[in-house]
Enzyme design. Structure first.
Site, mmCIF file in Angstrom:
data_model
loop_
_atom_site.group_PDB
_atom_site.id
_atom_site.type_symbol
_atom_site.label_atom_id
_atom_site.label_comp_id
_atom_site.label_asym_id
_atom_site.label_seq_id
_atom_site.Cartn_x
_atom_site.Cartn_y
_atom_site.Cartn_z
ATOM 1 C CG ASP A 225 17.229 -13.300 -6.500
ATOM 2 O OD1 ASP A 225 17.358 -14.213 -5.663
ATOM 3 O OD2 ASP A 225 16.911 -13.450 -7.600
ATOM 4 C CD GLU B 102 -4.899 -8.895 3.432
ATOM 5 O OE1 GLU B 102 -5.089 -7.765 4.079
ATOM 6 O OE2 GLU B 102 -4.055 -9.104 2.813
ATOM 7 C CG HIS C 46 -2.195 -0.989 1.190
ATOM 8 N ND1 HIS C 46 -3.115 -0.689 0.095
ATOM 9 C CD2 HIS C 46 -2.421 -2.267 1.807
ATOM 10 C CE1 HIS C 46 -3.924 -1.885 0.352
ATOM 11 N NE2 HIS C 46 -3.513 -2.475 1.386
ATOM 12 N NE ARG D 212 1.161 -5.229 3.502
ATOM 13 C CZ ARG D 212 -0.003 -4.747 3.948
ATOM 14 N NH1 ARG D 212 -0.532 -5.497 4.534
ATOM 15 N NH2 ARG D 212 -0.191 -3.361 3.731
ATOM 16 C CG ASP E 227 -7.855 -5.303 3.153
ATOM 17 O OD1 ASP E 227 -8.454 -4.721 2.390
ATOM 18 O OD2 ASP E 227 -6.539 -5.112 3.401
#
Length: 271
Positions: free
Chosen positions: A93, A158, A54, A79, A184
């Site tokens: 990576d 969520e 977000h 996240r 959510d």
């Protein structure tokens, strides 16, 4: 003699080492500022979540934030924006050891995340570590052989559908922990913006029970202190209790209330 590099313990390892009644308290970094990330890591918080879902935080910014936090005791978790095989490979990576994958609704979603995180034969992660920060460009001994112990995977429940599937999601081999997102979840239940509604709280607690019954770690997002304590009492092992942007805005608004003159209020007082 070549220089030997060892990576820090993973988020899962750190949570697993907690004693009875202990937990990890953390905060979000959403601004994309390396200074904010370093302040969060130096603050005493035990873990910091870099939010690429977000927030305007991409691959290069995530790398900069991880470098800013390096050397501090706080454990960074990233996240990712979506449960995508290519993106997960890139985040791994660049050196993100600890991933949180959002919007996991079904066991199939969880299995896809696991495949993305692990090398063959267990998964489908592409092999490019020799060219990447993940292995510190091959300075980490035997990175490929040890990769499974050097990364951790947390998935986010969520939605109402995910709550119904919580036991099966948590039981997927390769899922280390489950993080519950009440915001959510509340929206999916028709309770937008009501994260502390009793029905939402009950759904979170039912998820806790299902995840713990599967033998997995569980955590939650809870900015409300009373709600956070309730979830910790119910067995959450890790919790997020604030965000860099929220703390800055709240502090700035409080300071503005102290120092900014309100001409309208002054006129009313003088009349």
């Amino acid at each position: 003699m070549s220089f030997r590099v060892e990576l820090p313990q993973t988020f899962t390892q750190r949570v697993t080492e907690l004693g009875e009644g202990e937990y990890l308290a953390g905060m979000w970094v959403c601004s994309g500022s390396p200074a904010a990330a370093e302040i969060a890591a130096a603050s005493g918080m035990q873990w910091v979540l870099i939010d690429a879902e977000h927030s305007p935080i991409g691959l290069e910014t995530t790398t900069a934030l991880l470098r800013a936090m390096n050397g501090y005791p706080a454990t960074p978790v990233v996240r990712v924006p979506v449960n995508d095989q290519v993106l997960i490979k890139q985040y791994l990576d660049l050196g993100a050891q600890n991933l949180l994958v959002p919007m996991i609704d079904t066991p199939a979603d969880a299995e896809a995340a696991v495949r993305s995180v692990y090398y063959p034969p267990r998964g489908v992660r592409g092999v490019g570590s020799a060219l990447a920060r993940a292995s510190r460009w091959n300075a980490v001994p035997n990175y490929l052989a040890r990769a499974e112990e050097l990364v951790s995977l947390t998935v986010q429940i969520e939605s109402a559908t995910a709550v119904d599937n919580a036991a099966e999601i948590a039981a997927v081999d390769g899922i280390d922990a489950v993080f519950v997102g009440p915001s959510d979840l509340a929206a999916s239940m028709g309770l937008l913006g009501q994260q502390t509604h009793p029905d939402v709280t009950d759904a979170v607690l039912r998820t806790f029970d299902a995840v713990k019954a599967a033998g997995k770690l569980v955590g939650v997002n809870a900015f409300d202190p009373e709600q956070a304590r309730k979830y910790l009492d119910a067995g959450a092992s890790f919790v997020l209790v604030g965000a860099d942007v929220g703390l800055m805005m709240n502090g700035a608004r409080a300071w503005a209330e102290t120092w900014v003159r309100d001409p309208t209020a002054e006129q009313q007082q003088s009349s």
